[in-house]
Design a protein around this motif. Structure first.
Motif, PDB file in Angstrom:
ATOM      1  N   LEU A   9       0.879  -1.170   0.000  1.00  0.00           N
ATOM      2  CA  LEU A   9       0.000   0.000   0.000  1.00  0.00           C
ATOM      3  C   LEU A   9       0.915   1.218   0.000  1.00  0.00           C
ATOM      4  N   ALA A  10       0.918   1.978  -1.106  1.00  0.00           N
ATOM      5  CA  ALA A  10       1.805   3.139  -1.199  1.00  0.00           C
ATOM      6  C   ALA A  10       0.996   4.365  -1.599  1.00  0.00           C
ATOM      7  N   GLY A  11       1.673   5.499  -1.565  1.00  0.00           N
ATOM      8  CA  GLY A  11       1.016   6.755  -1.924  1.00  0.00           C
ATOM      9  C   GLY A  11       1.662   7.894  -1.175  1.00  0.00           C
ATOM     10  N   PRO A  12       1.367   9.122  -1.580  1.00  0.00           N
ATOM     11  CA  PRO A  12       2.011  10.276  -0.951  1.00  0.00           C
ATOM     12  C   PRO A  12       1.685  10.398   0.532  1.00  0.00           C
ATOM     13  N   SER A  13       2.549  11.083   1.238  1.00  0.00           N
ATOM     14  CA  SER A  13       2.333  11.382   2.650  1.00  0.00           C
ATOM     15  C   SER A  13       1.049  12.196   2.790  1.00  0.00           C
ATOM     16  N   GLY A  14       0.186  11.805   3.731  1.00  0.00           N
ATOM     17  CA  GLY A  14      -1.053  12.545   3.964  1.00  0.00           C
ATOM     18  C   GLY A  14      -2.241  12.062   3.152  1.00  0.00           C
ATOM     19  N   VAL A  15      -2.034  11.027   2.321  1.00  0.00           N
ATOM     20  CA  VAL A  15      -3.112  10.551   1.442  1.00  0.00           C
ATOM     21  C   VAL A  15      -4.145   9.702   2.198  1.00  0.00           C
ATOM     22  N   GLY A  16      -3.792   9.267   3.415  1.00  0.00           N
ATOM     23  CA  GLY A  16      -4.754   8.507   4.227  1.00  0.00           C
ATOM     24  C   GLY A  16      -4.482   7.013   4.271  1.00  0.00           C
ATOM     25  N   GLU A 104       6.245   4.217   1.697  1.00  0.00           N
ATOM     26  CA  GLU A 104       6.253   5.358   0.775  1.00  0.00           C
ATOM     27  C   GLU A 104       6.664   4.873  -0.618  1.00  0.00           C
ATOM     28  N   THR A 105       6.405   5.701  -1.607  1.00  0.00           N
ATOM     29  CA  THR A 105       6.471   5.272  -3.005  1.00  0.00           C
ATOM     30  C   THR A 105       7.828   4.727  -3.439  1.00  0.00           C
ATOM     31  N   ILE A 125       0.902  -7.663  -4.713  1.00  0.00           N
ATOM     32  CA  ILE A 125      -0.361  -6.965  -4.974  1.00  0.00           C
ATOM     33  C   ILE A 125      -0.051  -5.503  -4.646  1.00  0.00           C
ATOM     34  N   SER A 126       0.358  -4.747  -5.664  1.00  0.00           N
ATOM     35  CA  SER A 126       0.782  -3.360  -5.422  1.00  0.00           C
ATOM     36  C   SER A 126      -0.368  -2.389  -5.685  1.00  0.00           C
ATOM     37  N   ILE A 127      -0.670  -1.577  -4.659  1.00  0.00           N
ATOM     38  CA  ILE A 127      -1.804  -0.654  -4.730  1.00  0.00           C
ATOM     39  C   ILE A 127      -1.319   0.753  -4.389  1.00  0.00           C
ATOM     40  N   PHE A 128      -1.587   1.685  -5.293  1.00  0.00           N
ATOM     41  CA  PHE A 128      -1.198   3.077  -5.075  1.00  0.00           C
ATOM     42  C   PHE A 128      -2.437   3.884  -4.693  1.00  0.00           C
ATOM     43  N   LYS A 168       2.975   2.481 -12.402  1.00  0.00           N
ATOM     44  CA  LYS A 168       3.871   1.329 -12.225  1.00  0.00           C
ATOM     45  C   LYS A 168       3.271   0.297 -11.270  1.00  0.00           C
ATOM     46  N   PHE A 169       2.187   0.684 -10.604  1.00  0.00           N
ATOM     47  CA  PHE A 169       1.515  -0.209  -9.655  1.00  0.00           C
ATOM     48  C   PHE A 169       0.410  -0.977 -10.363  1.00  0.00           C
ATOM     49  N   LEU A 170       0.104  -2.166  -9.840  1.00  0.00           N
ATOM     50  CA  LEU A 170      -0.972  -2.977 -10.441  1.00  0.00           C
ATOM     51  C   LEU A 170      -2.310  -2.258 -10.368  1.00  0.00           C
ATOM     52  N   TYR A 171      -2.545  -1.584  -9.235  1.00  0.00           N
ATOM     53  CA  TYR A 171      -3.834  -0.919  -9.005  1.00  0.00           C
ATOM     54  C   TYR A 171      -3.623   0.490  -8.478  1.00  0.00           C
TER      55      TYR A 171
END
Length: 197
Positions: A9-16, A104-105, A125-128, A168-171
């Motif tokens: 589970l990745a994504g920018p800081s503060g995204v929840g 983080e990403t 299972i990569s999720i952005f 670059k992520f699956l989802y």
């Protein structure tokens, strides 16, 4: 042979990511997720527990782990080190759980590269997680009231860079409402696990 899966589970800081994660763990009997605890040199935030949210270590301890080749990946993020231990993922799999890595990403991309080199990309299972907009992301970071204006600007600039990597992520899942986003992620995980049977 059935390979052990790993959820990223990745994504920018503060995204929840943390909020979504809490919702995922509220009803976890079917997925059997277990949070993979990363190692960090940053100070614990209020309510964070060592060995639950992170393993909080000194810079010296972290560097020793790098030397001993204990990390699948590690990087520096906002003047602190973060890393994922091989042993943590292995232990979760051995216990019969599905490791969930909230990361983080850049760390996520490093893990994806590592699995690619081993020809085991199908295990991931990569999720952005994306914000509905950059303005909304800024509002969320402001509402945390833990960063200065300068730090917020750095986080937003970094978020812009990270959002370029989402393909670059699956989802990719938009977090407009954390419950809806968590539900979408559950569906993704079940679909991927079914494909693995």
């Amino acid at each position: 042979m059935k390979k052990d899966k790993l959820v990223i589970l990745a994504g920018p800081s503060g995204v929840g990511k943390g909020t979504i994660e809490k919702i995922l763990f509220e009803d976890n009997s079917e997925m059997k997720l277990k949070l993979s605890c990363s190692v960090t040199t940053r100070k614990p935030r209020e309510g964070e527990v060592d060995g639950v949210h992170y393993y909080f270590v000194s810079k010296e301890e972290f560097e020793k782990k790098i030397k001993n080749n204990e990390f699948i990946e590690w990087n520096s993020h906002f003047n602190n080190f973060y890393g994922t231990l091989y042993s943590e993922i292995e232990n979760i799999n051995k216990q019969g759980f599905l490791p969930l890595l909230e990361i983080e990403t850049n760390g996520a991309l490093n893990i994806m590269k590592y699995y690619e080199e081993k020809n085991e990309s199908s295990c991931l299972i990569s999720i952005f997680i994306t914000p509905p907009s950059l303005q909304e992301l800024k509002n969320r970071i402001n509402n945390r009231a833990t960063e200065t204006e300068k730090e917020i600007k750095i986080r937003i600039d970094k978020a812009k860079e990270e959002l370029k990597e989402k393909d670059k992520f699956l989802y990719s899942v938009i977090n407009d409402d954390a419950h809806i986003a968590a539900n979408e992620i559950k569906k993704i995980i079940f679909k991927e696990l079914k494909n693995n049977d």
